[in-house]
Design a protein around this motif. Structure first.
Motif, PDB file in Angstrom:
ATOM      1  N   SER A 122      64.366  81.005  -0.005  1.00 12.40           N
ATOM      2  CA  SER A 122      63.129  81.435   0.645  1.00 12.40           C
ATOM      3  C   SER A 122      63.032  80.795   2.024  1.00 12.40           C
ATOM      4  CB  SER A 122      61.908  81.035  -0.188  1.00 12.40           C
ATOM      5  OG  SER A 122      61.815  81.827  -1.353  1.00 12.40           O
ATOM      6  N   PHE A 131      60.530  80.455   5.418  1.00 11.15           N
ATOM      7  CA  PHE A 131      59.152  80.647   5.871  1.00 11.15           C
ATOM      8  C   PHE A 131      58.984  80.199   7.311  1.00 11.15           C
ATOM      9  CE2 PHE A 131      58.820  80.446   1.314  1.00 11.15           C
ATOM     10  CZ  PHE A 131      57.923  81.462   1.041  1.00 11.15           C
ATOM     11  N   GLY A 166      58.395  86.400   3.657  1.00  9.93           N
ATOM     12  CA  GLY A 166      57.127  87.082   3.405  1.00  9.93           C
ATOM     13  C   GLY A 166      57.114  88.520   3.879  1.00  9.93           C
ATOM     14  N   LYS A 192      53.576  83.607  -4.719  1.00 11.62           N
ATOM     15  CA  LYS A 192      54.164  82.264  -4.674  1.00 11.62           C
ATOM     16  C   LYS A 192      55.116  82.045  -5.845  1.00 11.62           C
ATOM     17  CE  LYS A 192      50.465  79.688  -2.378  1.00 11.62           C
ATOM     18  NZ  LYS A 192      49.450  78.621  -2.587  1.00 11.62           N
ATOM     19  N   PHE A 231      58.434  83.584  -5.021  1.00  9.27           N
ATOM     20  CA  PHE A 231      59.194  82.810  -4.041  1.00  9.27           C
ATOM     21  C   PHE A 231      59.954  81.670  -4.721  1.00  9.27           C
ATOM     22  CE2 PHE A 231      56.127  84.190  -0.555  1.00  9.27           C
ATOM     23  CZ  PHE A 231      57.086  84.918   0.132  1.00  9.27           C
ATOM     24  N   PHE A 270      64.338  76.121  -0.336  1.00  8.38           N
ATOM     25  CA  PHE A 270      63.205  76.501   0.502  1.00  8.38           C
ATOM     26  C   PHE A 270      63.453  75.946   1.899  1.00  8.38           C
ATOM     27  CE2 PHE A 270      59.204  75.665   2.492  1.00  8.38           C
ATOM     28  CZ  PHE A 270      58.307  76.596   2.037  1.00  8.38           C
ATOM     29  N   THR A 301      52.560  78.683   6.158  1.00  6.59           N
ATOM     30  CA  THR A 301      53.805  77.940   6.011  1.00  6.59           C
ATOM     31  C   THR A 301      53.539  76.574   5.388  1.00  6.59           C
ATOM     32  OG1 THR A 301      54.719  79.061   7.955  1.00  6.59           O
ATOM     33  CG2 THR A 301      55.809  77.030   7.251  1.00  6.59           C
ATOM     34  N   ASP A 321      51.062  75.778   3.451  1.00  5.61           N
ATOM     35  CA  ASP A 321      50.671  76.012   2.061  1.00  5.61           C
ATOM     36  C   ASP A 321      51.908  76.131   1.182  1.00  5.61           C
ATOM     37  OD1 ASP A 321      48.983  76.754  -0.179  1.00  5.61           O
ATOM     38  OD2 ASP A 321      49.589  78.820   0.198  1.00  5.61           O
ATOM     39  N   GLU A 322      52.846  76.957   1.590  1.00  8.31           N
ATOM     40  CA  GLU A 322      54.064  77.136   0.819  1.00  8.31           C
ATOM     41  C   GLU A 322      54.886  75.852   0.772  1.00  8.31           C
ATOM     42  OE1 GLU A 322      54.740  79.615  -0.948  1.00  8.31           O
ATOM     43  OE2 GLU A 322      53.543  81.273  -0.171  1.00  8.31           O
ATOM     44  N   GLU A 348      53.233  73.270  -1.595  1.00  8.13           N
ATOM     45  CA  GLU A 348      53.357  73.732  -2.982  1.00  8.13           C
ATOM     46  C   GLU A 348      54.766  73.458  -3.493  1.00  8.13           C
ATOM     47  OE1 GLU A 348      52.413  77.240  -6.061  1.00  8.13           O
ATOM     48  OE2 GLU A 348      51.098  76.550  -4.486  1.00  8.13           O
TER      49      GLU A 348
END
Length: 264
Positions: free
Chosen positions: A68, A70, A102, A152, A155, A162, A171, A173-174, A177
């Motif tokens: 993933s 971002f 995304g 999410k 992902f 990642f 970005t 937030d991801e 997480e």
């Protein structure tokens, strides 16, 4: 004894008195006309959420190993960040990974573009927003989601790493997480790479001074984050973690087989 009130069983629930509706679910379902508010009620939303999970799992289950990527949707073509993301997408594709973004413009487009141009698989997981953001033209497989938390899950579930390039709230937030999932061991051998030392350097200094130095995180938590400006280094971090995970799985399978072979 209390006065007996009207009662109706609705699935697992029992409702009484004023909460008993004047019509049944079947009546409202089969009515030719009437208010459409029911499609926005929480029980119906649960079904939509379930459907999104089923659709996402079904579409992504046969992907090869994926990463993933971002970053900001506002990054313009021709900027250093855009070029870095495009080179990254191509390098990941050459290493045998599908690239998941995304699905929007900016860094997302650049990552998908690099993967597509290198002959790799380019995936976009879009989200319904109050403003228009179409799926970029370099996506081979695109899925639109209503709910951020379903997106999410996709992902993380279908990625083995990642990589975050400069971006905004989404970005971040991801990123956090993913770090939380790794720190709490909800996912294993999941590398988190930050690309852009100038952009991310200040945040890492804050994490060290405000979180690590005050005991909010453990010293080993800093090892969860890899910072680089080099595309090949970012890809090698993903590859090495992937190999380590494969070795771990093989060792666990060997240990389980040996245990099964022992006489009872």
């Amino acid at each position: 004894m209390p006065n007996k009130r009207r009662e109706r069983r609705q699935g697992q629930a029992v409702v009484r008195g004023r909460l008993v509706p004047s019509s049944t679910h079947d009546q409202r379902l089969l009515a030719r006309q009437g208010p459409a508010d029911w499609v926005h009620m929480d029980p119906w939303r649960v079904m939509r959420i379930q459907a999104e999970f089923v659709e996402g799992f079904g579409q992504l289950a046969e992907l090869p190993p994926a990463v993933s990527v971002f970053g900001s949707a506002r990054t313009k073509e021709g900027t250093p960040d855009y070029d870095m993301a495009r080179d990254l997408g191509a390098a990941l594709a050459r290493a045998g990974y599908a690239v998941i973004t995304g699905g929007g413009p900016g860094i997302m487009e650049a990552g998908n573009r690099g993967a597509s141009e290198a002959g790799g698989i380019s995936v976009g997981l879009g989200i319904e927003l109050p403003f228009e953001q179409r799926m970029n033209d370099y996506v081979d497989l695109g899925i639109e989601f209503r709910y951020f938390f379903v997106r999410k899950t996709m992902f993380v579930k279908y990625s083995c790493g990642f990589i975050a390039l400069p971006g905004g709230f989404g970005t971040l937030d991801e990123l956090f997480e993913a770090l939380t999932l790794v720190q709490t061991r909800k996912v294993t051998s999941f590398p988190v790479v930050l690309m852009g030392t100038e952009f991310w350097g200040g945040m890492l200094e804050w994490i060290k001074s405000s979180l690590l130095d005050t005991g909010k995180i453990a010293p080993e938590d800093m090892d969860l984050i890899h910072l680089t400006d080099d595309v090949e280094e970012a890809v090698s971090i993903i590859v090495e973690a992937d190999r380590a995970r494969s070795r771990q799985l093989a060792e666990e399978a060997e240990a389980a087989a040996a245990q099964d072979a022992e006489p009872q």
